[in-house]
Design an enzyme around this catalytic site. Structure first.
Site, PDB file in Angstrom:
ATOM      1  N   HIS A  56      29.702  18.340  29.384  1.00 28.67           N
ATOM      2  CA  HIS A  56      30.870  17.459  29.446  1.00 28.67           C
ATOM      3  C   HIS A  56      32.173  18.252  29.495  1.00 28.67           C
ATOM      4  O   HIS A  56      33.234  17.711  29.210  1.00 28.67           O
ATOM      5  CB  HIS A  56      30.887  16.534  28.228  1.00 28.67           C
ATOM      6  CG  HIS A  56      29.632  15.754  28.042  1.00 28.67           C
ATOM      7  ND1 HIS A  56      29.133  14.904  29.009  1.00 28.67           N
ATOM      8  CD2 HIS A  56      28.751  15.701  26.996  1.00 28.67           C
ATOM      9  CE1 HIS A  56      28.012  14.348  28.569  1.00 28.67           C
ATOM     10  NE2 HIS A  56      27.755  14.828  27.363  1.00 28.67           N
ATOM     11  N   HIS A 218      26.079  10.309  30.242  1.00 32.27           N
ATOM     12  CA  HIS A 218      24.792  10.976  30.434  1.00 32.27           C
ATOM     13  C   HIS A 218      24.015  10.323  31.570  1.00 32.27           C
ATOM     14  O   HIS A 218      22.839  10.617  31.767  1.00 32.27           O
ATOM     15  CB  HIS A 218      23.953  10.915  29.164  1.00 32.27           C
ATOM     16  CG  HIS A 218      24.651  11.424  27.953  1.00 32.27           C
ATOM     17  ND1 HIS A 218      25.284  10.589  27.062  1.00 32.27           N
ATOM     18  CD2 HIS A 218      24.832  12.684  27.491  1.00 32.27           C
ATOM     19  CE1 HIS A 218      25.830  11.309  26.101  1.00 32.27           C
ATOM     20  NE2 HIS A 218      25.578  12.586  26.335  1.00 32.27           N
TER      21      HIS A 218
END
Length: 330
Positions: A56, A218
């Site tokens: 991320h 995700h």
């Protein structure tokens, strides 16, 4: 899929070694996977610790530095860090003023940070926690009970970090962090699936000509799939979903965030549409941030996060920050 890696098993360690080489202002413990600002602990200041699965970036390690996080704990790709990392980070940055854990609402993160808080308190470290759960797209998902934590994490870390830098006490920093989370909402859109190094191929099927509205960071499913829409149509849908859920109107911070594979040319165009919709809905934008900040590896797409601000929150947002991923006023 082609990736700029050696082998999947060393992706995180290799990235941490590269981060250490690029940022001597940070102490990067590759073996124990903890990233700490080099001047920590800072006397008299509350310390902020966050973390989560890798993939991320720049979240979270890229937000370590003056005015933001004191330390970050990177897990494996899309996998929570372990409690030992969090305790080690807390011990490294605690000045005696206490440590605030900033936790995105994913089951593994929540459980591990809860365990780490107990272990750290056993070692005499005063711990407070704030849970970030800003995603309005879905209530429960593959990784969560309740709403997911996404783009508002940046707002929480920046504003709470500024309060800590001013010397505000732990209780006040925690209260501000909770306030920012409560006033923030996010909505994400995927134009392509994400590919993890371990799998080497897309982790879910998103056919050509379709997009996923309300995607998670995700690749968790969102509200629905539709045929590809224009930037303006996506902005209409996303901003409508956010404003439906925000409790009041008022000036907002706006984050137009890339998911990792969307170029700035597209993100700035999308930002123009987001501003158009907000203007049409009578919402004034106090500050805007555009770029890749809370990403999902190579996913194409974007998210929009709005945070309702008052004078205090805006002042803390504008305060100096000096991290690899966010820097101004210094």
């Amino acid at each position: 899929m082609k990736m700029l890696i050696n082998v999947p098993e060393t992706v995180v360690a290799d990235a941490l070694r590269g981060m250490a080489a690029a940022h001597p202002e940070l102490t990067v413990d590759v073996e124990n996977r903890v990233i700490v600002r080099r001047d920590a602990p800072v006397a008299g200041q509350v310390a902020l610790v966050s973390g989560g699965g890798s993939g991320h970036e720049p979240l979270h390690g890229g937000f370590v530095g003056p005015g933001m996080l004191s330390a970050a704990c990177p897990g494996e790709v899309f996998t929570s860090p372990v409690p030992d990392q969090m305790v080690r980070a807390a011990a490294a940055v605690d000045s005696g003023a206490g440590v605030l854990f900033i936790v995105k609402n994913y089951t593994g993160d929540v459980l591990n940070f809860d365990m780490a808080a107990e272990l750290a308190e056993d070692e005499g470290i005063r711990i407070a926690k704030v849970l970030v759960n800003d995603d309005v797209a879905v209530t429960d998902s593959l990784y969560t009970a309740g709403r997911r934590g996404t783009g508002a994490t940046l707002f929480v870390e920046k504003i709470a970090g500024a309060a800590a830098a001013e010397g505000q006490p732990l209780e006040q920093v925690e209260s501000l962090a909770r306030r920012v989370n409560e006033k923030s909402r996010s909505f994400g859109v995927a134009l392509s699936a994400v590919t993890t190094p371990a799998k080497g191929s897309p982790t879910f099927d998103l056919p050509a000509g379709e997009l996923e509205l309300g995607i998670g960071i995700h690749g968790e499913p969102g509200r629905e799939r539709r045929a590809m829409m224009t930037s303006g149509e996506i902005a209409d849908f996303a901003v409508h979903a956010l404003l439906e859920d925000l409790p009041t109107r008022g000036p907002v911070l706006a984050l137009v965030n890339g998911m990792g594979a969307t170029p700035l040319l597209e993100l700035y165009g999308f930002n123009a549409e987001v501003h158009r919709v907000l203007r049409e809905r009578g919402v004034s934008v106090a500050r805007t941030l555009v770029g890749n900040y809370v990403t999902s590896l190579d996913m194409a797409g974007a998210s929009v996060t709005l945070c309702q601000v008052d004078e205090e929150l805006l002042r803390l947002w504008d305060a100096p920050v000096n991290t690899p991923g966010l820097r101004w006023g210094v």
